[in-house]
Design an enzyme around this catalytic site. Sequence first.
Site, mmCIF file in Angstrom:
data_model
loop_
_atom_site.group_PDB
_atom_site.id
_atom_site.type_symbol
_atom_site.label_atom_id
_atom_site.label_comp_id
_atom_site.label_asym_id
_atom_site.label_seq_id
_atom_site.Cartn_x
_atom_site.Cartn_y
_atom_site.Cartn_z
ATOM 1 N N HIS A 23 15.312 8.029 -4.172
ATOM 2 C CA HIS A 23 15.693 8.993 -3.139
ATOM 3 C C HIS A 23 16.698 8.384 -2.173
ATOM 4 O O HIS A 23 17.114 7.226 -2.321
ATOM 5 C CB HIS A 23 14.457 9.541 -2.430
ATOM 6 C CG HIS A 23 13.583 8.482 -1.813
ATOM 7 N ND1 HIS A 23 14.005 7.695 -0.779
ATOM 8 C CD2 HIS A 23 12.320 8.074 -2.112
ATOM 9 C CE1 HIS A 23 13.045 6.858 -0.435
ATOM 10 N NE2 HIS A 23 12.004 7.051 -1.247
ATOM 11 N N HIS A 26 16.192 4.780 -0.774
ATOM 12 C CA HIS A 26 16.530 3.696 -1.706
ATOM 13 C C HIS A 26 18.042 3.534 -1.775
ATOM 14 O O HIS A 26 18.568 2.415 -1.811
ATOM 15 C CB HIS A 26 16.005 3.996 -3.118
ATOM 16 C CG HIS A 26 14.517 4.211 -3.187
ATOM 17 N ND1 HIS A 26 13.954 5.282 -3.824
ATOM 18 C CD2 HIS A 26 13.486 3.491 -2.681
ATOM 19 C CE1 HIS A 26 12.632 5.210 -3.724
ATOM 20 N NE2 HIS A 26 12.327 4.132 -3.039
ATOM 21 N N CYS A 131 -4.560 0.980 1.772
ATOM 22 C CA CYS A 131 -3.770 2.202 1.600
ATOM 23 C C CYS A 131 -2.992 2.068 0.301
ATOM 24 O O CYS A 131 -2.131 1.192 0.180
ATOM 25 C CB CYS A 131 -2.818 2.413 2.779
ATOM 26 S SG CYS A 131 -1.634 3.745 2.428
ATOM 27 N N CYS A 134 0.869 2.493 0.562
ATOM 28 C CA CYS A 134 1.584 1.279 0.984
ATOM 29 C C CYS A 134 1.323 0.127 0.030
ATOM 30 O O CYS A 134 2.031 -0.872 0.068
ATOM 31 C CB CYS A 134 1.103 0.810 2.359
ATOM 32 S SG CYS A 134 1.402 1.940 3.703
ATOM 33 N N CYS A 148 -3.461 6.100 7.746
ATOM 34 C CA CYS A 148 -2.211 5.354 7.657
ATOM 35 C C CYS A 148 -1.105 6.296 8.116
ATOM 36 O O CYS A 148 -0.927 7.368 7.542
ATOM 37 C CB CYS A 148 -1.958 4.916 6.215
ATOM 38 S SG CYS A 148 -0.223 4.477 5.946
ATOM 39 N N HIS A 151 1.498 7.395 5.400
ATOM 40 C CA HIS A 151 1.105 8.255 4.281
ATOM 41 C C HIS A 151 0.140 9.358 4.682
ATOM 42 O O HIS A 151 -0.278 10.155 3.842
ATOM 43 C CB HIS A 151 0.527 7.403 3.140
ATOM 44 C CG HIS A 151 1.555 6.501 2.539
ATOM 45 N ND1 HIS A 151 1.731 5.194 2.948
ATOM 46 C CD2 HIS A 151 2.522 6.737 1.626
ATOM 47 C CE1 HIS A 151 2.745 4.664 2.279
ATOM 48 N NE2 HIS A 151 3.237 5.580 1.483
ATOM 49 N N LYS A 300 10.470 12.361 9.541
ATOM 50 C CA LYS A 300 10.365 11.704 8.251
ATOM 51 C C LYS A 300 10.512 12.783 7.167
ATOM 52 O O LYS A 300 9.994 13.884 7.322
ATOM 53 C CB LYS A 300 8.966 11.092 8.177
ATOM 54 C CG LYS A 300 8.820 10.061 7.107
ATOM 55 C CD LYS A 300 7.428 9.490 7.072
ATOM 56 C CE LYS A 300 7.227 9.112 5.640
ATOM 57 N NZ LYS A 300 6.267 8.321 5.185
ATOM 58 N N LYS A 303 8.092 16.604 1.467
ATOM 59 C CA LYS A 303 8.142 17.867 0.719
ATOM 60 C C LYS A 303 7.468 18.967 1.517
ATOM 61 O O LYS A 303 7.928 20.107 1.532
ATOM 62 C CB LYS A 303 7.460 17.690 -0.635
ATOM 63 C CG LYS A 303 8.306 16.829 -1.552
ATOM 64 C CD LYS A 303 7.832 16.888 -3.001
ATOM 65 C CE LYS A 303 8.560 15.848 -3.814
ATOM 66 N NZ LYS A 303 7.694 14.898 -4.502
HETATM 67 N N1 MSP Z 1 8.100 -2.034 -4.128
HETATM 68 C C1 MSP Z 1 8.107 -2.260 -2.725
HETATM 69 C C2 MSP Z 1 9.077 -3.346 -2.351
HETATM 70 C C3 MSP Z 1 8.869 -4.658 -3.027
HETATM 71 S S1 MSP Z 1 10.116 -5.805 -2.650
HETATM 72 C C4 MSP Z 1 9.515 -7.259 -3.153
HETATM 73 C C5 MSP Z 1 8.477 -0.977 -2.006
HETATM 74 N N2 MSP Z 1 9.135 -0.048 -2.717
HETATM 75 S S2 MSP Z 1 9.603 1.376 -2.156
HETATM 76 O O1 MSP Z 1 10.068 2.106 -3.315
HETATM 77 O O2 MSP Z 1 8.604 1.976 -1.376
HETATM 78 O O3 MSP Z 1 10.877 1.085 -1.313
HETATM 79 C C6 MSP Z 1 10.805 0.798 0.050
HETATM 80 C C7 MSP Z 1 12.220 0.568 0.534
HETATM 81 O O4 MSP Z 1 13.048 1.726 0.279
HETATM 82 C C8 MSP Z 1 12.333 0.389 2.042
HETATM 83 O O5 MSP Z 1 12.061 -0.910 2.448
HETATM 84 C C9 MSP Z 1 13.772 0.758 2.251
HETATM 85 O O6 MSP Z 1 14.583 -0.290 1.803
HETATM 86 C C10 MSP Z 1 13.921 1.942 1.342
HETATM 87 N N3 MSP Z 1 13.526 3.192 1.997
HETATM 88 C C11 MSP Z 1 12.525 4.026 1.630
HETATM 89 N N4 MSP Z 1 12.520 5.110 2.441
HETATM 90 C C12 MSP Z 1 13.475 4.982 3.373
HETATM 91 C C13 MSP Z 1 14.056 5.838 4.337
HETATM 92 N N5 MSP Z 1 13.579 7.027 4.619
HETATM 93 N N6 MSP Z 1 15.151 5.386 4.970
HETATM 94 C C14 MSP Z 1 15.759 4.197 4.659
HETATM 95 N N7 MSP Z 1 15.245 3.397 3.739
HETATM 96 C C15 MSP Z 1 13.978 3.621 3.252
HETATM 97 O O7 MSP Z 1 8.187 -0.870 -0.831
#
Ligand code: MSP
Length: 476
Positions: A23, A26, A131, A134, A148, A151, A300, A303
């Site tokens: 999304h 990422h 959680c 997380c 949490c 979530h 945030k 959906k």
């Molecule tokens: N798998 C773990 C990370 C392991 S690293 C050793 C994880 N994955 S995640 O898919 O949840 O990705 C989290 C990361 O996605 C956040 O730290 C950030 O980089 C990015 N983002 C997820 N949602 C976000 C927003 N709404 N805005 C900006 N970035 C965010 O945690």
Amino acid sequence: MSNASNKPFFITTPVYYVNGKPHIGHAYTTIAADVVARFQKGSGREIFFSVGTDEHGAKIAAKAKESEKDPQVFVDEISEEFKKLWGKLHIQYSSFIRTTNPKHIAAVQKVLQTLSDTGAIYKGFYEGLYCVGCEQFKTADDLVDGKCPDHNSVPELMKEESYLMKMTELQPELTKKIKNDELAVRPERYKKEILSFLEGEKLEDISISRKNVSWGIPLPFDKTHTTYVWVDAFLNYLTVFGWDGDEKNVPKEWPADVQFIGKDILRVHATIWPVILMHLGIPVQKTLFTHGHILSGGKKMSKTLGNVIAIDDLLERFGVDGTRYLLLSAGPFGEDVDVTVERLTEKYNADLANGLGNLVSRVVKLASNLQSTTYRQQQGGEEYPEDLKKLLSGYKLSEALQYIWKKVAEANRYIDETKPWELVTTNQAEFETVMQKLLGDIAFIASWIEPFMPETAEKIKQALQERKTVPLFERI
Ligand code: MSP
């Protein structure tokens, strides 16, 4: 840029969970890292830029089950979606690591064995509130109304036999490293936040294994347990080089020069990860750069609220470079940034269609009136001015864009003031001078935007070379 050891500049993004499609969040981290990697490369530095997917754990196993797929098939499909999106966004990563890669798995097991042999891991019993969203244990302080906040769910009470990793004994050393910037947590605000956490609370030894999660890496010394997904995930930053897990054999690129993460995963990256490294006698990462979250209309994205902004929709509406520009210019990198499609559209029209697009199309059109002998492509457009270099080296990405767009506005103003379309008939010599300056400005702007908007930079360079106007961005 000189570097005594000549070590490549190593930048990482988190490995993202494959419980759902990629999304906008990422994409945000990954585009930012791509910009920095391209900037470093453009400045003559060898770089290594790692990305990847985090594929084990309870959350992903549950999603695979929901969609009635074998977990490996499920993670293969979603991991592919990430790769596809990075392709679409023109992310020039060096390597894509998947935590289900057999070499990664073997290295994780080797590390666990070492940690167990040295006594850093011991068998015990763990009780805590977990959680699954997380994939983290929560303290009472982390919860709001017992839930949490990330979530909006009540964490489960986990009570089980578990292997634990020693954290408490390394807390003073970790705190010192963060305080003296051996592990620089940036922006400064996040350093303060993590230090106040470390100074206010005792780091408990953490549970690093699960008895009831089969979708994970088995502990080599007790196959009835699988590895806690974060321990598995962190090691991606080393296994991305094909590392075998031997601490005496660490890749030459390590330590990472900078790890980009969202604020949601700061605490684990500033505690569990460096502690694993310290137990292994491996240097800690140099910088942990934490950015804020993208919010949609002040909230945030969810959906339920119906305010999710899909990355594919942005790509369709604004194109690749438009999307890259709009996400990174939406607010300071490090803070939460709030976006709405309306505001992004306004900015697209103002900065890209009217600002840069108009500048380039005006100048190239006017340049067709130049004597061909005096029409020469400006050289030296590769150099970054010191101020811009400083902003980019400090990860001040939106400020760097503001700096460049100030030059765009100045150049547009210069055209309005000098009126070259009149000079062309009234004063040819003056016309040539004005045009030389404008062509030079555009050549510089094109090379400065390259890390942010590689395709546009290329189009501008070509337009200059071929003297053909291009509509870079159409008004929406
Ligand atoms: N798998 C773990 C990370 C392991 S690293 C050793 C994880 N994955 S995640 O898919 O949840 O990705 C989290 C990361 O996605 C956040 O730290 C950030 O980089 C990015 N983002 C997820 N949602 C976000 C927003 N709404 N805005 C900006 N970035 C965010 O945690």
